[in-house]
Design an enzyme around this catalytic site. Structure first.
Site, PDB file in Angstrom:
ATOM      1  CE1 TYR A   1      -3.523  -2.396   5.507  1.00 38.70           C
ATOM      2  CE2 TYR A   1      -2.886  -0.306   4.529  1.00 38.70           C
ATOM      3  CZ  TYR A   1      -3.373  -1.596   4.395  1.00 38.70           C
ATOM      4  OH  TYR A   1      -3.690  -2.078   3.154  1.00 38.70           O
TER       5      TYR A   1
ATOM      6  CB  SER B   1      -0.895  -0.003   1.241  1.00 40.31           C
ATOM      7  OG  SER B   1      -1.515   1.253   1.443  1.00 40.31           O
TER       8      SER B   1
ATOM      9  CE  LYS C   1      -1.122  -4.419   3.414  1.00 36.65           C
ATOM     10  NZ  LYS C   1      -1.450  -5.709   2.726  1.00 36.65           N
TER      11      LYS C   1
END
Length: 333
Positions: free
Chosen positions: A158, A134, A162
């Site tokens: 998050y 992402s 990643k």
């Protein structure tokens, strides 16, 4: 090729599975998720096996990662907003389970085929792994345009999760355990269905809900810029990643996928132009500082020469993205 798709019950997962079924390159497809994923119709009568699994468990990972796999598409995960609210779940699903899958791929390869790993001085690549990362790996103070050489400094858990997976994929690929390709997704819009747990869920909501004659909340300022891409383009790029030669990727397996830089204001203007101004009036501003902070920390402008040189593709403009959603969902405007 024999392939495994994790997170196959999700929106992108379902679209990817449909594309795999239509592609003659893929002959044996296993799809899995925490809920049993639907199996799209297969007119080609390809074997598509749906498996209910919990990738947080070692037994399920070992069941799914077989030595005859050619490609693993890793799409599962807890989205940005939910990962920020629940650190433990985010780490377990976004990082631990991915690391576990990579370890299964490594051990299958090295334990069961160890004497076949080298041809001369060359390491024979392992299972191809296409990992959905992402733009959230970036945050903080950023240059005007982000490239693959820009240091990831995530502003969310998050993004951190990643980023950790990206580093693992680089090193596992360097050592020949896997043949990894990390795709940094733009914000994918327009997603059908109910709002997700992503902080960026509103990006689809301010288009999707009005086109379905429903009200929608805009939690950020209209001048916020975003880096977005359509579902069609993202799925096309996922499939293309499998065919990019490993030698063209080198040790940097991350690819910033092409996208469109667009402000919220421009998105609403496209909604009005395609769907009518009465749809825009259904969008009501209701500021959410947490959403503003999270989404506002993501970059909105990228240099994508590397991706384009590798054969990845972009969208034609945001109005076209809206038109594709209307066409795919059969909406009357």
């Amino acid at each position: 090729m024999k392939v495994l798709v994790t997170g196959a019950a999700g929106f992108i997962g379902q679209k990817l599975v449909s594309a795999l079924i239509a592609d003659p390159l893929y002959t044996d497809i296993t799809i899995t998720d925490i809920i049993l994923p639907k199996t799209p119709r297969s007119p080609e009568e390809k074997p598509v096996t749906a498996v209910l699994s919990n990738l947080a468990t070692q037994a399920d990972r070992e069941m799914l990662v077989t030595k005859d796999l050619d490609v693993i598409f890793i799409l599962h995960g807890i989205m940005s907003g939910m990962a920020e609210k629940n650190f433990e779940s985010g780490m377990m699903v976004n990082f631990d389970s991915t690391r576990g899958l990579l370890e299964c791929a490594r051990k299958r390869r090295w334990h069961e085929s160890r004497n076949k790993l080298f041809i001369g001085a060359q390491v024979v690549p392992g299972i191809k792994v296409v990992f959905a990362s992402s733009l959230a790996v970036f945050g903080g103070t950023l240059p005007d345009e982000v490239t693959e050489r820009t240091m990831p400094t995530p502003s969310t858990s998050y993004g951190m999760q990643k980023m950790l997976c990206e580093y693992l994929i680089n090193d596992y690929s360097r050592r020949g355990y896997i043949d990894g390709r990390t795709l940094r997704f733009p914000t994918v819009v327009v997603r059908p269905g109910a709002p997700s747990g992503a902080a960026s869920s509103f990006v689809s909501g301010i288009i999707r809900e009005p086109l379905n004659n429903l009200p929608s909340v805009l939690p950020v300022s209209r001048d916020m810029s975003l880096w977005v891409s359509s579902p069609r383009t993202v799925v096309s790029n996922i499939l293309h990643a499998v065919n990019v030669p490993a030698e063209q990727l080198g040790e940097m397996r991350q690819i910033n996928l092409p996208g469109i830089t667009v402000t919220v204001k421009e998105m609403l203007e496209a909604l009005g132009a395609v769907g009518g101004e009465e749809r825009v009036e259904l969008v009501k501003e209701q500021k959410d500082e947490t959403v503003q902070r999270i989404v506002g920390s993501w970059p909105a402008r990228f240099r994508i020469e590397r991706a384009m040189d590798l054969g990845f593709v972009g969208d034609g403009g945001f109005a076209q993205v809206v038109k594709e959603y209307i066409e795919d969902e059969g909406i009357l405007v």
